[in-house]
Each structure stands twice: as structure tokens, then as C-alpha cells.
Design a protein around this motif. Structure first.
Motif, mmCIF file in Angstrom:
data_model
loop_
_atom_site.group_PDB
_atom_site.id
_atom_site.type_symbol
_atom_site.label_atom_id
_atom_site.label_comp_id
_atom_site.label_asym_id
_atom_site.label_seq_id
_atom_site.Cartn_x
_atom_site.Cartn_y
_atom_site.Cartn_z
ATOM 1 N N GLY A 200 42.358 9.646 62.245
ATOM 2 C CA GLY A 200 42.224 11.194 62.414
ATOM 3 C C GLY A 200 43.005 11.686 61.239
ATOM 4 N N PHE A 201 44.331 11.642 60.934
ATOM 5 C CA PHE A 201 45.030 11.911 59.586
ATOM 6 C C PHE A 201 43.844 12.126 58.630
ATOM 7 C CE2 PHE A 201 47.455 11.773 55.935
ATOM 8 C CZ PHE A 201 48.273 12.987 55.998
ATOM 9 N N MET A 202 43.345 10.969 58.113
ATOM 10 C CA MET A 202 42.604 10.732 56.987
ATOM 11 C C MET A 202 41.403 11.797 57.120
ATOM 12 S SD MET A 202 43.859 8.560 54.874
ATOM 13 C CE MET A 202 45.194 7.502 54.776
ATOM 14 N N SER A 203 40.701 11.902 58.340
ATOM 15 C CA SER A 203 39.556 12.813 58.478
ATOM 16 C C SER A 203 39.887 14.119 58.125
ATOM 17 C CB SER A 203 38.991 12.427 59.652
ATOM 18 O OG SER A 203 37.749 13.458 60.014
ATOM 19 N N ARG A 204 41.028 14.344 58.805
ATOM 20 C CA ARG A 204 41.507 15.810 58.445
ATOM 21 C C ARG A 204 41.750 16.100 57.032
ATOM 22 N NH1 ARG A 204 43.970 14.442 63.258
ATOM 23 N NH2 ARG A 204 46.101 14.288 62.155
ATOM 24 N N VAL B 267 40.725 14.798 54.326
ATOM 25 C CA VAL B 267 39.597 14.812 53.504
ATOM 26 C C VAL B 267 38.830 16.110 53.555
ATOM 27 C CG1 VAL B 267 37.219 13.740 53.080
ATOM 28 C CG2 VAL B 267 39.016 12.229 53.493
ATOM 29 N N ARG B 268 38.862 16.718 54.929
ATOM 30 C CA ARG B 268 38.265 18.141 55.099
ATOM 31 C C ARG B 268 39.406 19.387 54.811
ATOM 32 N NH1 ARG B 268 37.615 15.706 60.417
ATOM 33 N NH2 ARG B 268 38.893 17.494 61.162
ATOM 34 N N LEU B 269 40.573 18.801 54.260
ATOM 35 C CA LEU B 269 41.631 19.636 54.278
ATOM 36 C C LEU B 269 41.987 20.747 55.125
ATOM 37 C CD1 LEU B 269 40.526 20.868 50.654
ATOM 38 C CD2 LEU B 269 42.140 19.351 51.082
ATOM 39 N N ASP B 270 41.906 19.939 56.214
ATOM 40 C CA ASP B 270 42.201 20.718 57.745
ATOM 41 C C ASP B 270 43.788 20.587 58.002
ATOM 42 O OD1 ASP B 270 42.256 21.889 60.072
ATOM 43 O OD2 ASP B 270 40.947 20.467 61.363
ATOM 44 N N PHE B 271 44.408 21.332 57.713
ATOM 45 C CA PHE B 271 46.000 21.023 57.974
ATOM 46 C C PHE B 271 46.549 21.903 59.216
ATOM 47 C CE2 PHE B 271 45.224 20.742 53.398
ATOM 48 C CZ PHE B 271 45.319 19.381 53.163
#
Length: 307
Positions: free
Chosen positions: A65-69, A71-75
Motif C-alpha cells: 500500500g505504501f509503495m502504491s501511494r 508512486v501516485r504521490l498520494d501522501f
């Protein structure tokens, strides 16, 4: 083709390892503060809170989940402003990139000129004096030089604005460029001078090696210039591998001059304990730096595709 594959693989591996390290730091931070956050919540509220953070999932699931966020720059949302962390970082990125590029280009150009001048008589008085000055300047802490410059030129002489990226928000065209340049000059000078000390030593050493290997006479300006041209590739490699040091200086200079870049945002987030913004900055800064260093490492002389 094999070399290109090694470059891509090295960059991706460096980025993956850096992201993984940031994930474990963030996961440990959340786990450590969770008991104190949950003690005043009801059981239902606590379960909902833990679920929103994803802490009810297994470690591999949290990592994915952290990797996915990332990559999307969803912090997520900033604790201090309530807005999107991605938007805050995006608005601060351009001033930081401009300041960093200006400081590095200034230091590189000055290092080339000073190295060519110093090598007219290698190990002569001028060469030794200039190299000693470069070593002293390169060893000067960024924040010390920036503090002296700020007190002298801003507080004492009022030559430059107090801080910020620009002063007149309504200015456009040439007036805006002049306003930005006025705010940029002193921070870029402080950053560039410290970097020059390091760059001069590198460029001088590389150019002297090229002069010695070619048998050219150092008295010839044409020969020194040709040796400098032959030193560009290894010099750029060293600059890329030391980019993290330049970014540390960038953060300190931005903080002291209130230059509204990522470094200023970083220290403001520390003051506000804004963890989403801090981890967002860690991702967008550390991952590219790790990837750039890995690519520069692959292009070292004698480095084969498996190094």
C-alpha cells in the motif's frame, strides 16, 4: 544494451530500497505513537482509526500500500495546513530546483575558471593559495556562511530582501524575473561558494591528471582548456554522486533566508510535527537522489554492467 539495462536496474533497485527504508521508518513511527493516540478513543473509534491508517493489515500488505501511494504521490493531508501534501510539495519544488540549479551552475563555472587559472603553474604559490582557499570554503558549514551573509548584506547593508521567493506577487514579465533574481542572488551565492570549494579541488585534480597523461605543458592556455574539457565527464559524475550534500545545503540555506522551497517546508513541518508532509518530502527528495547516485555509479571508469 547491457549497459543500459544495468543503468535502469541500478536506478530502480536504489529507488526501491530507499522507499522500503522510508516505509519501515514511517511504520515504526506510527506504531510507537499509536498507544497514546488510542487511549482517549472508544473501542469502535479506535478500530476505525487503525483501519484508516491500514495498521490492521499485515506488514507486506502495508508495504504494498505504501509503495502504491508513493508512486501516485498520494501522501495524504497535511496536519498543519489541512491541504494536500502533494500540492504543498509541488508548489515548493520549483523555487528549490531553481536555487539548487543556480548554485550548482555557479559553482561549476567558477571551479572550471579557477582550476584553469591555478594550473598555469601547478603547485606554485597561486595554485597552493587558491586550493587552500577552496578547501577552507568547502569546509565551511552552509548555515554559518548563510548567517554571516544574511546579517551583513540583509540586516546591516539592506542590499537584499529579507526572504521569500519573490516580493511583488503582482509583477509580471521582466519585472517578475528581476524580483525573483533579487531574492535568489544571495542564497544561490552562499550555496554556490561552499560547493565551489569542493568542485575546485575535484576539477583541478582531474584536469591536472589529464595534463600529466597527455604530456601537455601547463603554461599553454589551450592545453589547460583541453584538459578541462576532458575532465567534464568524471567531474559531472562526482557532482551527481554528491548531489545529496548539495541538497542538505539547499535545505539549510532556504531555512535561513526563508526561501519558500522544499527545505523551508521541511523545517516548518518539523516545527508543526507534520508527519505526512515530512514523509512526503522524504520520498520526493531521497528516492530521486538515490537513483541518480546509482546511475552515476554505473558510469564509473572500469565499472562493468554487474558493478
Amino acid at each position: 544494451m547491457r549497459k543500459a539495462g544495468a543503468v535502469v536496474a541500478s536506478a530502480l533497485l536504489a529507488g526501491l530500497l530507499t522507499l522500503t527504508l522510508i516505509f519501515f521508518i514511517q511504520d515504526a513511527q506510527r506504531s510507537s505513537v499509536m498507544p497514546s493516540l488510542l487511549q482517549n478513543l472508544t473501542r469502535t473509534e479506535a478500530e476505525q482509526f487503525v483501519s484508516e491508517l491500514g495498521l490492521d493489515h499485515s506488514l507486506p500488505q502495508r508495504w504494498v500500500g505504501f509503495m502504491s501511494r508513493s508512486v501516485r504521490l498520494d501522501f495524504g493531508l497535511s496536519f498543519s495546513s489541512g491541504g494536500s501534501v502533494r500540492s504543498a510539495i509541488a508548489s515548493s519544488a520549483w523555487p528549490s530546483l531553481l536555487l539548487l540549479a543556480t548554485g550548482i551552475l555557479f559553482a561549476t563555472g567558477l571551479a572550471r575558471l579557477s582550476s584553469i587559472a591555478a594550473l598555469k603553474k601547478p603547485w606554485g604559490r597561486f595554485d597552493k593559495t587558491l586550493t587552500s582557499a577552496a578547501l577552507g570554503t568547502g569546509a565551511t558549514p552552509f548555515h554559518f556562511l548563510a548567517t554571516v551573509a544574511f546579517v551583513w548584506f540583509v540586516v546591516g547593508l539592506f542590499w537584499f530582501p529579507v526572504g521569500g521567493y519573490s516580493g511583488d506577487q503582482t509583477a509580471t514579465g521582466l519585472a517578475h524575473l528581476m524580483d525573483v533574481a533579487n531574492h535568489l542572488f544571495l542564497p544561490a551565492l552562499c550555496l554556490g561558494l561552499v560547493l565551489w570549494g569542493m568542485y575546485h579541488v575535484w576539477f583541478r585534480t582531474l584536469a591536472l591528471d589529464a595534463l600529466t597523461a597527455s604530456g601537455r605543458k601547463p603554461e599553454s592556455l589551450k592545453g589547460r582548456r583541453k584538459a578541462a574539457r576532458e575532465s567534464w565527464v568524471p567531474f559531472v559524475r562526482l557532482v551527481l554522486m554528491s548531489l545529496g550534500y548539495a541538497v542538505v545545503g539547499l535545505f539549510l540555506v532556504e531555512s535561513l533566508f526563508s526561501f519558500r522551497g522544499i527545505g523551508h517546508l521541511f523545517f516548518a513541518s518539523i516545527d508543526m510535527a507534520d508527519m505526512p508532509t515530512l514523509f512526503g518530502i522524504a520520498v520526493v527528495v531521497c528516492v530521486p537522489l538515490a537513483m541518480i547516485s546509482a546511475v552515476a555509479r554505473v558510469f564509473e571508469p572500469g565499472c562493468k554492467a554487474d558493478c
